[in-house]
Design a protein around this motif. Structure first.
Motif, PDB file in Angstrom:
ATOM      1  N   MET A   1       0.654  -0.976  -0.017  1.00 46.89           N
ATOM      2  CA  MET A   1       0.178  -0.117  -0.060  1.00 46.89           C
ATOM      3  C   MET A   1       0.775   1.117   0.138  1.00 46.89           C
ATOM      4  O   MET A   1       0.335   2.147  -0.679  1.00 46.89           O
ATOM      5  CB  MET A   1      -0.805  -0.072   1.055  1.00 46.89           C
ATOM      6  CG  MET A   1      -1.594   0.740   1.401  1.00 46.89           C
ATOM      7  SD  MET A   1      -2.923   0.841  -0.489  1.00 46.89           S
ATOM      8  CE  MET A   1      -4.242   2.057   0.660  1.00 46.89           C
ATOM      9  N   GLN A   2       2.007   0.881   0.602  1.00 43.08           N
ATOM     10  CA  GLN A   2       2.701   2.430   1.203  1.00 43.08           C
ATOM     11  C   GLN A   2       2.882   2.577  -0.398  1.00 43.08           C
ATOM     12  O   GLN A   2       3.549   3.729  -0.449  1.00 43.08           O
ATOM     13  CB  GLN A   2       3.743   2.065   2.146  1.00 43.08           C
ATOM     14  CG  GLN A   2       5.380   3.228   2.646  1.00 43.08           C
ATOM     15  CD  GLN A   2       4.466   4.660   3.206  1.00 43.08           C
ATOM     16  OE1 GLN A   2       3.294   4.032   3.216  1.00 43.08           O
ATOM     17  NE2 GLN A   2       4.282   5.584   2.869  1.00 43.08           N
ATOM     18  N   THR A   3       4.081   1.554  -0.723  1.00 40.22           N
ATOM     19  CA  THR A   3       4.427   1.545  -2.113  1.00 40.22           C
ATOM     20  C   THR A   3       3.102   2.244  -2.920  1.00 40.22           C
ATOM     21  O   THR A   3       3.851   3.620  -3.859  1.00 40.22           O
ATOM     22  CB  THR A   3       4.942   0.397  -2.856  1.00 40.22           C
ATOM     23  OG1 THR A   3       5.963  -0.094  -1.760  1.00 40.22           O
ATOM     24  CG2 THR A   3       5.412   0.307  -4.009  1.00 40.22           C
ATOM     25  N   THR A   4       2.721   1.978  -3.518  1.00 39.73           N
ATOM     26  CA  THR A   4       1.192   2.494  -4.147  1.00 39.73           C
ATOM     27  C   THR A   4       0.732   4.110  -3.858  1.00 39.73           C
ATOM     28  O   THR A   4       1.186   4.215  -5.140  1.00 39.73           O
ATOM     29  CB  THR A   4       0.302   1.403  -4.552  1.00 39.73           C
ATOM     30  OG1 THR A   4       0.409   0.113  -4.238  1.00 39.73           O
ATOM     31  CG2 THR A   4      -1.300   2.311  -5.788  1.00 39.73           C
ATOM     32  N   LEU A   5       1.437   4.451  -2.646  1.00 41.08           N
ATOM     33  CA  LEU A   5       1.289   5.873  -2.599  1.00 41.08           C
ATOM     34  C   LEU A   5       2.785   6.763  -2.813  1.00 41.08           C
ATOM     35  O   LEU A   5       2.484   7.687  -3.653  1.00 41.08           O
ATOM     36  CB  LEU A   5      -0.206   5.980  -1.111  1.00 41.08           C
ATOM     37  CG  LEU A   5      -0.261   5.520  -0.480  1.00 41.08           C
ATOM     38  CD1 LEU A   5      -1.178   5.456   1.035  1.00 41.08           C
ATOM     39  CD2 LEU A   5      -2.425   6.452  -1.789  1.00 41.08           C
ATOM     40  N   THR A   6       3.325   6.155  -2.754  1.00 43.84           N
ATOM     41  CA  THR A   6       4.194   7.046  -2.954  1.00 43.84           C
ATOM     42  C   THR A   6       4.801   6.995  -4.475  1.00 43.84           C
ATOM     43  O   THR A   6       6.240   6.771  -4.143  1.00 43.84           O
ATOM     44  CB  THR A   6       5.350   6.533  -2.019  1.00 43.84           C
ATOM     45  OG1 THR A   6       5.627   5.003  -1.804  1.00 43.84           O
ATOM     46  CG2 THR A   6       5.201   6.718  -0.763  1.00 43.84           C
ATOM     47  N   ALA A   7       5.015   6.219  -5.095  1.00 43.59           N
ATOM     48  CA  ALA A   7       5.104   5.647  -6.138  1.00 43.59           C
ATOM     49  C   ALA A   7       5.183   6.766  -7.384  1.00 43.59           C
ATOM     50  O   ALA A   7       4.099   7.121  -7.116  1.00 43.59           O
ATOM     51  CB  ALA A   7       4.765   4.248  -6.812  1.00 43.59           C
ATOM     52  N   PRO A   8       5.720   6.962  -7.541  1.00 43.09           N
ATOM     53  CA  PRO A   8       5.917   7.511  -8.779  1.00 43.09           C
ATOM     54  C   PRO A   8       4.974   8.945  -8.696  1.00 43.09           C
ATOM     55  O   PRO A   8       4.480   8.935  -9.560  1.00 43.09           O
ATOM     56  CB  PRO A   8       5.054   5.930  -9.639  1.00 43.09           C
ATOM     57  CG  PRO A   8       5.821   5.490  -9.309  1.00 43.09           C
ATOM     58  CD  PRO A   8       6.033   5.523  -7.739  1.00 43.09           C
ATOM     59  N   SER A   9       5.787   9.734  -9.148  1.00 41.72           N
ATOM     60  CA  SER A   9       5.068  11.227  -9.091  1.00 41.72           C
ATOM     61  C   SER A   9       5.842  11.156 -10.301  1.00 41.72           C
ATOM     62  O   SER A   9       5.028  11.677 -10.922  1.00 41.72           O
ATOM     63  CB  SER A   9       6.322  12.098  -8.546  1.00 41.72           C
ATOM     64  OG  SER A   9       7.700  12.364  -8.025  1.00 41.72           O
ATOM     65  N   ASN A  10       6.556  10.350 -11.172  1.00 40.03           N
ATOM     66  CA  ASN A  10       6.683  10.374 -12.606  1.00 40.03           C
ATOM     67  C   ASN A  10       5.327   9.081 -12.864  1.00 40.03           C
ATOM     68  O   ASN A  10       4.801  10.045 -14.331  1.00 40.03           O
ATOM     69  CB  ASN A  10       7.973   9.093 -13.106  1.00 40.03           C
ATOM     70  CG  ASN A  10       9.570   9.976 -12.536  1.00 40.03           C
ATOM     71  OD1 ASN A  10       8.981  10.929 -12.599  1.00 40.03           O
ATOM     72  ND2 ASN A  10       9.767   8.889 -12.164  1.00 40.03           N
ATOM     73  N   ASN A  11       4.556   9.219 -12.562  1.00 42.86           N
ATOM     74  CA  ASN A  11       3.203   8.344 -12.967  1.00 42.86           C
ATOM     75  C   ASN A  11       2.424   9.368 -12.902  1.00 42.86           C
ATOM     76  O   ASN A  11       1.479   9.818 -13.568  1.00 42.86           O
ATOM     77  CB  ASN A  11       2.429   6.832 -12.558  1.00 42.86           C
ATOM     78  CG  ASN A  11       2.142   6.395 -12.274  1.00 42.86           C
ATOM     79  OD1 ASN A  11       1.434   5.989 -13.883  1.00 42.86           O
ATOM     80  ND2 ASN A  11       0.803   6.137 -11.664  1.00 42.86           N
ATOM     81  N   ASP A  12       1.985  10.139 -11.538  1.00 42.36           N
ATOM     82  CA  ASP A  12       1.408  10.901 -11.522  1.00 42.36           C
ATOM     83  C   ASP A  12       1.704  12.420 -13.399  1.00 42.36           C
ATOM     84  O   ASP A  12       0.644  12.918 -13.858  1.00 42.36           O
ATOM     85  CB  ASP A  12       1.098  11.572 -10.550  1.00 42.36           C
ATOM     86  CG  ASP A  12       1.080  11.225  -9.050  1.00 42.36           C
ATOM     87  OD1 ASP A  12       0.369  10.146  -9.659  1.00 42.36           O
ATOM     88  OD2 ASP A  12       0.775  11.654  -8.061  1.00 42.36           O
ATOM     89  N   ALA A  13       3.015  12.509 -13.234  1.00 45.05           N
ATOM     90  CA  ALA A  13       3.638  12.761 -13.805  1.00 45.05           C
ATOM     91  C   ALA A  13       2.453  12.716 -15.159  1.00 45.05           C
ATOM     92  O   ALA A  13       2.335  13.403 -16.372  1.00 45.05           O
ATOM     93  CB  ALA A  13       4.989  13.057 -14.205  1.00 45.05           C
ATOM     94  N   SER A  14       2.768  11.421 -15.906  1.00 41.55           N
ATOM     95  CA  SER A  14       2.286  10.689 -16.898  1.00 41.55           C
ATOM     96  C   SER A  14       1.224  10.990 -17.485  1.00 41.55           C
ATOM     97  O   SER A  14       0.509  10.789 -18.322  1.00 41.55           O
ATOM     98  CB  SER A  14       3.163   8.917 -16.876  1.00 41.55           C
ATOM     99  OG  SER A  14       2.385   8.717 -18.038  1.00 41.55           O
ATOM    100  N   ARG A  15       0.487  10.553 -16.228  1.00 39.47           N
ATOM    101  CA  ARG A  15      -1.468  10.584 -16.011  1.00 39.47           C
ATOM    102  C   ARG A  15      -1.765  12.126 -16.778  1.00 39.47           C
ATOM    103  O   ARG A  15      -1.690  12.698 -17.529  1.00 39.47           O
ATOM    104  CB  ARG A  15      -1.382  10.563 -15.588  1.00 39.47           C
ATOM    105  CG  ARG A  15      -1.654   8.699 -14.807  1.00 39.47           C
ATOM    106  CD  ARG A  15      -2.560   8.405 -14.002  1.00 39.47           C
ATOM    107  NE  ARG A  15      -1.597   8.467 -12.501  1.00 39.47           N
ATOM    108  CZ  ARG A  15      -2.962   8.574 -11.005  1.00 39.47           C
ATOM    109  NH1 ARG A  15      -3.976   8.310 -11.016  1.00 39.47           N
ATOM    110  NH2 ARG A  15      -1.672   8.675 -10.094  1.00 39.47           N
ATOM    111  N   ASN A  16      -0.843  12.662 -15.629  1.00 39.26           N
ATOM    112  CA  ASN A  16      -1.391  14.646 -16.320  1.00 39.26           C
ATOM    113  C   ASN A  16      -1.284  14.874 -18.068  1.00 39.26           C
ATOM    114  O   ASN A  16      -1.739  15.864 -18.645  1.00 39.26           O
ATOM    115  CB  ASN A  16      -0.447  15.242 -15.997  1.00 39.26           C
ATOM    116  CG  ASN A  16      -1.019  15.768 -14.227  1.00 39.26           C
ATOM    117  OD1 ASN A  16      -1.947  15.435 -14.005  1.00 39.26           O
ATOM    118  ND2 ASN A  16      -0.340  16.292 -13.111  1.00 39.26           N
ATOM    119  N   TYR A  17       0.119  14.318 -18.299  1.00 35.38           N
ATOM    120  CA  TYR A  17       0.591  14.439 -19.685  1.00 35.38           C
ATOM    121  C   TYR A  17      -0.050  13.616 -21.006  1.00 35.38           C
ATOM    122  O   TYR A  17      -0.773  15.007 -21.470  1.00 35.38           O
ATOM    123  CB  TYR A  17       1.653  14.502 -19.476  1.00 35.38           C
ATOM    124  CG  TYR A  17       2.520  14.457 -21.079  1.00 35.38           C
ATOM    125  CD1 TYR A  17       3.585  15.310 -21.293  1.00 35.38           C
ATOM    126  CD2 TYR A  17       2.242  13.387 -22.556  1.00 35.38           C
ATOM    127  CE1 TYR A  17       4.166  15.635 -22.512  1.00 35.38           C
ATOM    128  CE2 TYR A  17       2.356  14.060 -23.413  1.00 35.38           C
ATOM    129  CZ  TYR A  17       4.182  14.775 -23.825  1.00 35.38           C
ATOM    130  OH  TYR A  17       4.160  15.417 -24.631  1.00 35.38           O
TER     131      TYR A  17
END
Length: 489
Positions: free
Chosen positions: A1-17
């Motif tokens: 669960m922790q891994t899912t929450l902290t992952a990836p600000s890159n993932n957030d950037a990708s979804r934003n993009y």
């Protein structure tokens, strides 16, 4: 669960993009054909003075002469001989330029208008031109409404507004996510081939032209069919310009007082309702005064008519007398709208766009309403009297039309327009190279948008509130995207 929450600000950037790219794609898909039309017609229309001179110079200009000019009434009578008897004279050009011909405009029985050009020295008829069907007028109508009237105007307005979304999302997609590099960010990198080259050209050139594109849109919207007309009415209603509104109210008060003295005048007023400046038969009307009310002539003298001579028409001033009145007030070059009804007025308007009228003379922009019987100035509106908003719009339109600082202004406007055309073309080529078989090729939908996308939702909501027509269309697009692609990534 922790891994899912902290992952990836890159993932957030990708979804934003992907979200921004999807909106950019939809905006571009809708805007592209209209943007191409706007760019092509804008690039042509900006050179209107040169094109008109090349096409119609033999009608617009005459050899200067020391010979005295014919009176305007006589010139109008000569011009009338070149049109059908049922045609009605609506306006006459008055000019201090010794090389300008006199243009008299007549409304035909068909509803169209035609211009008759007269040599002011010899009285020779130089020729006629249709007002609606001359080349540059048609280019302008295509630019404004695709020659489809109100609905075409709304479409072009929507395209302009969606271009703001396209520019905003495009700059966000361009924005470097690492240390800024000149190559690839501000200048295209050498050695790229294929779609990568087209993509970089599209993004880099798009960044450089973004400011010009936004300026073009914001300076053009005040003339648009829906938003522009409502914005113009709001600015006029809000009494932004206290000096102009004071003169308007004075004219209204005088008119009501004079009309009240005569029942016959009241009857005439009921038949001759006041109109707006934009309703007058003038080729160019200053934006700042377009929604203002045209005053009516003083009809009080009709009360002096007895019952047996009440059918006699009141004596109207001649055009030469009106020209002399305008000259005494400092107006020597303008278009003069002729009164068409008993309560109408003469309106002298000095506005840009009529060949010799230069936008660089903004401070000389002026409109005079003159009583057709007494010659009294009922309203005098000058550039200095405009409010801040009206002055800003007037300047913006001047720059938008390429008529503020001469050829350099024209070339800059044409350059921006042609660059926007290039952006539309490169966008199409990019889509064509990546399109899948039998599919639109839109970027994949993001099923779980990141929280950071809220600022873009705010931006879109603000744009929708500022431009209601675009706001309604955004809701339609969002609903369509949600309903049709609800479970599709």
């Amino acid at each position: 669960m922790q891994t899912t929450l902290t992952a990836p600000s890159n993932n957030d950037a990708s979804r934003n993009y992907r979200i921004l790219w999807r909106w950019h794609f939809y905006a571009g898909l809708f805007v592209m054909p209209f943007l191409m039309v706007l760019a092509i017609t804008g690039s042509i229309y900006v050179f209107k003075p040169q094109i008109d001179t090349a096409l119609y110079g033999d009608k617009l200009f005459v050899a200067s002469s020391q010979q005295a000019r014919l009176g305007y009434d006589r010139q109008l009578a000569i011009a009338a001989s070149a049109v059908p008897k049922e045609a009605t004279a609506t306006s006459v050009s008055v000019s201090s330029n010794p090389r300008r011909s006199t243009e008299a405009v007549f409304r035909l029985a068909s509803g169209d208008s035609t211009s008759v050009y007269v040599n002011p020295y010899s009285g020779e008829i130089l020729g006629t031109l249709s007002v609606q069907h001359r080349l540059m007028q048609q280019v302008r109508q295509i630019h404004r409404d695709l020659m489809l009237g109100k609905w075409g105007g709304w479409l072009m307005e929507l395209a302009a507004c969606w271009t703001l979304i396209m520019v905003g999302t495009g700059v966000a997609l361009w924005w470097p996510n690492k240390a800024a590099s000149v190559w690839g960010s501000l200048l295209p990198r050498a050695g790229l081939r294929g779609r990568a080259l087209w993509r970089e050209l599209h993004m880099v050139i798009g960044f450089w032209v973004a400011i010009g594109a936004v300026f073009f849109i914001l300076s053009g919207l005040p003339w648009s069919s829906f938003w522009g007309s409502n914005f113009q009415a709001l600015v006029t209603w809000a009494n932004v310009d206290t000096n102009t509104n004071k003169s308007v109210e004075t004219a209204k008060t005088e008119h009501v007082h004079d009309a009240a003295t005569s029942p016959k005048a009241d009857a005439a007023m009921s038949m001759d309702m006041p109109m707006k400046m934009q309703d007058l038969p003038l080729a160019e009307i200053p934006w700042a005064v377009g929604a203002t009310t045209v005053p009516q002539s003083n009809l009080a003298h009709l009360s002096h008519l007895s019952s047996h001579d009440s059918a006699l028409p009141p004596q109207r001033l001649t055009i030469d007398q009106v020209a002399a009145i305008a000259a005494s007030k400092g107006m020597l070059t303008y278009q003069l709208a002729l009164p068409g009804k008993t309560a109408s007025v003469f309106t002298a308007s000095y506005a840009p766009g009529a060949a010799e009228f230069l936008r660089s003379d903004l401070d000389r922009q002026r409109t005079l309403h003159i009583d057709q019987y007494s010659g009294k100035i009922l309203k005098d509106m000058r550039f200095a009297d405009y409010g801040v908003v009206s002055k800003a719009v007037t300047l913006g339109v001047a720059l938008h039309m390429g008529e503020y600082f001469g050829l350099a202004n024209q070339l800059i406007c044409a350059g921006i327009s042609l660059t926007l055309l290039g952006m539309a073309i490169t966008g199409f080529v990019m889509w064509w190279k990546r399109r899948p078989q039998k599919a639109l090729g839109a970027p994949k939908r993001v099923l779980q948008p990141p929280a950071s996308i809220k600022r873009w939702k705010g931006y879109m909501a603000l744009m929708g509130m500022l431009f209601p027509l675009m706001g309604a269309s955004m809701i339609v697009v969002w609903l369509g995207d949600t309903l049709f692609f609800k479970n599709k990534a």
